[in-house]
Enzyme design. Structure first.
Site, PDB file in Angstrom:
ATOM      1  N   HIS A 186      -2.157   0.925  -1.414  1.00 41.32           N
ATOM      2  CA  HIS A 186      -2.597   2.263  -2.195  1.00 41.32           C
ATOM      3  C   HIS A 186      -2.489   2.260  -3.689  1.00 41.32           C
ATOM      4  O   HIS A 186      -1.861   3.145  -4.428  1.00 41.32           O
ATOM      5  CB  HIS A 186      -1.820   3.324  -1.563  1.00 41.32           C
ATOM      6  N   TYR A 310      -0.308   6.103  11.916  1.00 39.16           N
ATOM      7  CA  TYR A 310      -0.500   4.650  12.618  1.00 39.16           C
ATOM      8  C   TYR A 310       0.350   4.735  13.882  1.00 39.16           C
ATOM      9  O   TYR A 310      -0.428   3.795  14.733  1.00 39.16           O
ATOM     10  CB  TYR A 310      -0.329   3.558  11.580  1.00 39.16           C
TER      11      TYR A 310
END
Length: 415
Positions: A186, A310
């Site tokens: 990220h 996730y």
């Protein structure tokens, strides 16, 4: 090959999302080799979207008047990330491993870079976007974003150098994102230019759980106004901070911030005609977003989101708040968006003003027609490889970079 129908829903499909998440996090997936120079007959597709009031509605069908073909311009690029056009029509292309190449008169060559200080290449980290100064023909300035540091401590940096026709010389780091973080996820990190010659730079939130910073999940940095993580920053061309930024007079905020509440923007486009700024942003398991970016606004992450963890479960029970900006469009399952543009060329007159968004996991380019700032039509252009960047060339064609170990530069041309 025809346009492929893509269901874009807020209903999540666990198996497909797990596969998408793995591909996004590892930066790799096995894909079939596409057929080169293959004509495509354009046909409509039907989708469902999450509009700016966070509700679903079916979009209208509209046939595309012409077909097009895919032409492979360059093969065997190693994880290409960004591209920029020189005034003479040559293309500068970055490779995440730390190289810049130039495509000129059909020949691909590597450009010498004097130095990229402390370049960190791992996972999503490495050399990323490339952009020319609006006055490039006068100053020859080229801007690069890259990950600097190591696995324990790193950040996004902006490097400015001069292109002398053969090499990038006089490199200077003009900005370093704060705070530093760990891991290799990220970073953002697209660069676009405003009419006043300030730049907007997208910066990711730092990474996924269990990654922490100062004892809490690092993704919470996106809501902290004293942090540059999870933000769009506005800078001058020398890396300094404009005095008219929306939080410049807020003593509790970082003055570089333009907008906040972002997870990981890898598609950013400043339309010189409308002066609107559009972004595409990675969700987690689903919840990828198309946003219309405005100064000082909060885009919600991770307080409001359509994404799931996730490991399963909701990231937030809320998908909308009155003090936060709703996405213009939500993709679930995830497409893993990267690369974004508004088409303003003459080669595809019926596509003028349309958005084109690349998909890493979906391995396609999505054409989005906008009417009154609302998404009206979506169609998918199958590519068959992970799409990292989408740009309009100086010749008016559409160019696509694929993020593979042997990546390609593909050009869309009318049939």
């Amino acid at each position: 090959m025809n346009y492929q129908t893509k269901a874009i829903q807020t209903l999540r499909h666990p198996l497909s999302l797990v596969i998408s998440a793995i591909a996004l996090l590892t930066g790799s997936c096995t894909v079939p080799e596409p057929k080169l120079n293959e004509p495509i007959a354009a046909q409509p597709t039907t989708s469902a979207i999450a509009t700016n009031n966070a509700t679903n509605k079916a979009i209208d069908k509209k046939p595309t008047p012409t077909g097009f073909k895919k032409v492979t311009v360059v093969k065997d690029l190693e994880r290409p990330w960004g591209m920029a056009w020189l005034p003479d029509g040559a293309i500068l292309i970055t490779e995440r491993v730390g190289r810049v190449k130039i495509l000129r008169n059909g020949l691909l060559e590597e450009i010498v870079i004097a130095n990229i200080p402390n370049l960190f290449v791992s996972g999503q980290a490495g050399l990323m976007d490339i952009s020319l100064h609006p006055d490039f023909e006068q100053n020859n300035w080229v801007y690069l974003t890259y990950s600097s540091g190591d696995f324990q401590s790193n950040h996004t940096s902006i490097l400015r150098a001069k292109f002398d026709g053969k090499a990038l010389v006089e490199p200077k780091v003009i900005f370093e994102v704060k705070p530093s973080k760990s891991g290799n996820q990220h970073f953002g990190s697209r660069i676009v230019w405003r009419p006043d010659q300030t730049m907007l730079v997208a910066i990711g939130d730092g990474g996924n759980p269990p990654l922490e910073l100062n004892g809490e999940l690092i993704r919470k940095q996106a809501q902290k106004l004293d942090s540059q993580l999870g933000k769009v920053l506005r800078l001058k061309d020398d890396g300094s901070i404009p005095s008219d930024n929306p939080f410049a007079k807020n003593t509790n905020a970082n003055p570089a911030i333009w907008s906040y509440g972002h997870r990981n923007i890898q598609g950013l486009f400043a339309d010189p005609l409308s002066q609107q700024v559009w972004s595409t942003e990675h969700g987690a398991r689903g919840g990828d977003e198309l946003n219309l970016i405005e100064a000082g606004k909060n885009y919600g992450w991770p307080v409001v989101s359509f994404s799931q963890e996730y490991i399963g479960g909701q990231i937030s029970t809320e998908t909308s708040r009155p003090d936060m900006v709703d996405p213009q469009l939500v993709w679930t399952p995830a497409i893993a968006p990267s690369g974004l543009m508004v088409y303003r060329g003459d080669r595809f007159p019926e596509w003028k003003g349309n958005l084109f968004a690349g998909g890493l996991v979906s391995k396609d380019v999505i054409r989005i027609k906008i009417e009154a700032n609302k998404t009206a039509i979506q169609e998918t252009i199958p590519i068959g490889q992970r799409v990292r960047d989408v740009r309009q060339g100086k010749d008016g064609f559409i160019y696509i970079l694929t993020d593979e170990q042997a990546g390609q530069l593909i050009r869309l041309e009318p049939m």
